[in-house]
Write an enzyme that holds these catalytic residues in place. Structure first.
Site, PDB file in Angstrom:
ATOM      1  N   ALA A 251       0.898  -1.165   0.000  1.00  0.00           N
ATOM      2  CA  ALA A 251       0.000   0.000   0.000  1.00  0.00           C
ATOM      3  C   ALA A 251       0.918   1.191   0.000  1.00  0.00           C
ATOM      4  O   ALA A 251       2.067   1.104   0.430  1.00  0.00           O
ATOM      5  CB  ALA A 251      -0.896  -0.005   1.218  1.00  0.00           C
ATOM      6  N   LYS A 252       0.353   2.260  -0.492  1.00  0.00           N
ATOM      7  CA  LYS A 252       1.194   3.459  -0.610  1.00  0.00           C
ATOM      8  C   LYS A 252       1.816   3.807   0.732  1.00  0.00           C
ATOM      9  O   LYS A 252       2.969   4.198   0.820  1.00  0.00           O
ATOM     10  CB  LYS A 252       0.343   4.620  -1.110  1.00  0.00           C
ATOM     11  N   ARG A 253       1.038   3.604   1.788  1.00  0.00           N
ATOM     12  CA  ARG A 253       1.528   4.054   3.099  1.00  0.00           C
ATOM     13  C   ARG A 253       2.666   3.194   3.640  1.00  0.00           C
ATOM     14  O   ARG A 253       3.372   3.601   4.541  1.00  0.00           O
ATOM     15  CB  ARG A 253       0.385   4.136   4.099  1.00  0.00           C
ATOM     16  N   GLY A 255       5.195   2.421   1.932  1.00  0.00           N
ATOM     17  CA  GLY A 255       6.403   2.745   1.185  1.00  0.00           C
ATOM     18  C   GLY A 255       6.775   1.662   0.174  1.00  0.00           C
ATOM     19  O   GLY A 255       7.957   1.424  -0.086  1.00  0.00           O
TER      20      GLY A 255
END
Ligand code: GLU
Length: 290
Positions: A251-253, A255
């Site tokens: 997920a983008k969060r 990284g």
């Protein structure tokens, strides 16, 4: 039968390999039969978080992977009239109600109740605004910003028992009630993911919805909306999510490496897409088991 599939990213960040995996699968399905179509829809209803630079990166990522799409790119931000029409229909049928609560109001209500039921997005809405007396509702409607929520119990009663089919999981009895009175029109956006995606998949003639397992539960709500709005039900392919070497979902969060960074590092996108199509993931990636 020819398959019409779509890739429907939200341009709120750069795509990662999990998005690439999903897009490759949807594209391969459309290209497997003559006359199939692969559509690209940019889900930019959240104007506060959507960015043109992310749209550009998405287009560049798909081109790099060699995933050609059919027809024009569709932007949800240009289709608000269509969503408003669907919402009006549900209003006329008394299946939605305005909600004036802030996030803080809802958190307070939930904290005060001993046994708040949970849906996929956290605690289900406690129903505060569903019970407003009609004159209070009418008065606040004229003066206060509001969202529109589905009256889930009523909608489920109107629609009756429903099923949908998932290629991986089989025939599923729809359970939208578990999600509570979800928002169909956000205070800030005028529509929500659930309503926009259901209206668009039908309007675009999508026969196959290929997306991650994380959206499996949302399909219960989409199936209900299809029934209420008289729309067809596509076939669903909720594929497992990609995990990194630490077992954490991409997920983008977290990284996760972006497709853009892989492009910049000189990775051959078409070769990568061919590997993904064959079901092979780059080293360090795996599929979530649940
Ligand atoms: N726009 C959603 C996302 O980026 C996907 C919507 C869908 O495939 O139904 O997560």
């Amino acid at each position: 039968m020819s398959h019409v599939s779509r890739f429907a990213p939200s341009p709120t960040g750069r795509l990662h390999l999990g998005h690439g995996w999903s897009a490759v699968a949807a594209h391969a399905l459309a290209r497997a039969t003559p006359g199939g179509r692969f559509l690209l829809r940019i889900e930019d209803i959240d104007q506060g978080r959507s960015r043109a630079e992310h749209v550009e990166a998405i287009l560049a990522d798909l081109a790099w992977l060699g995933l050609d799409h059919d027809g024009p790119v569709v932007f949800q931000s240009a289709r608000m009239a269509l969503y408003a029409e669907a919402l009006e229909r549900l209003k006329r049928e008394g299946l939605v109600y305005p909600c004036f609560c802030t996030r803080a109001d809802i958190a307070r209500e939930v904290a005060a109740s001993a046994s708040a039921p949970h849906g996929s997005d956290g605690p289900v809405y406690p129903g505060t605004c569903r019970a407003l007396p009609p004159e209070v509702r009418a008065d606040r409607l004229a003066r206060e910003p509001h969202a529109w929520r589905i009256d889930m119990a009523r909608a489920v009663a109107v629609a009756g028992p429903l099923e949908w089919h998932d290629v991986f999981a089989g025939t599923i009895a729809a359970d939208p009630g578990s999600q509570g009175d979800v928002v169909l029109a956000r205070k800030d956006a005028g529509v929500s993911y659930h309503l926009a995606v259901t209206v668009d998949d039908a309007a675009q003639g999508v026969t196959d919805v290929v997306r991650g397992q994380d959206l499996f539960v949302a399909t219960h709500v989409h199936r209900l909306l299809q029934a209420l709005l008289g729309l067809p039900t596509p076939e669903y392919h909720h594929h497992p999510l990609l995990v990194g070497s630490d077992g954490a979902r991409l997920a983008k969060r977290h990284g996760a490496p972006t497709l853009e960074s892989m492009r910049a590092a000189g990775v051959d996108g078409r070769a990568l897409a061919a590997e993904l199509r064959a079901g092979r993931l780059p080293l360090g990636f795996g599929l979530a088991s649940a």
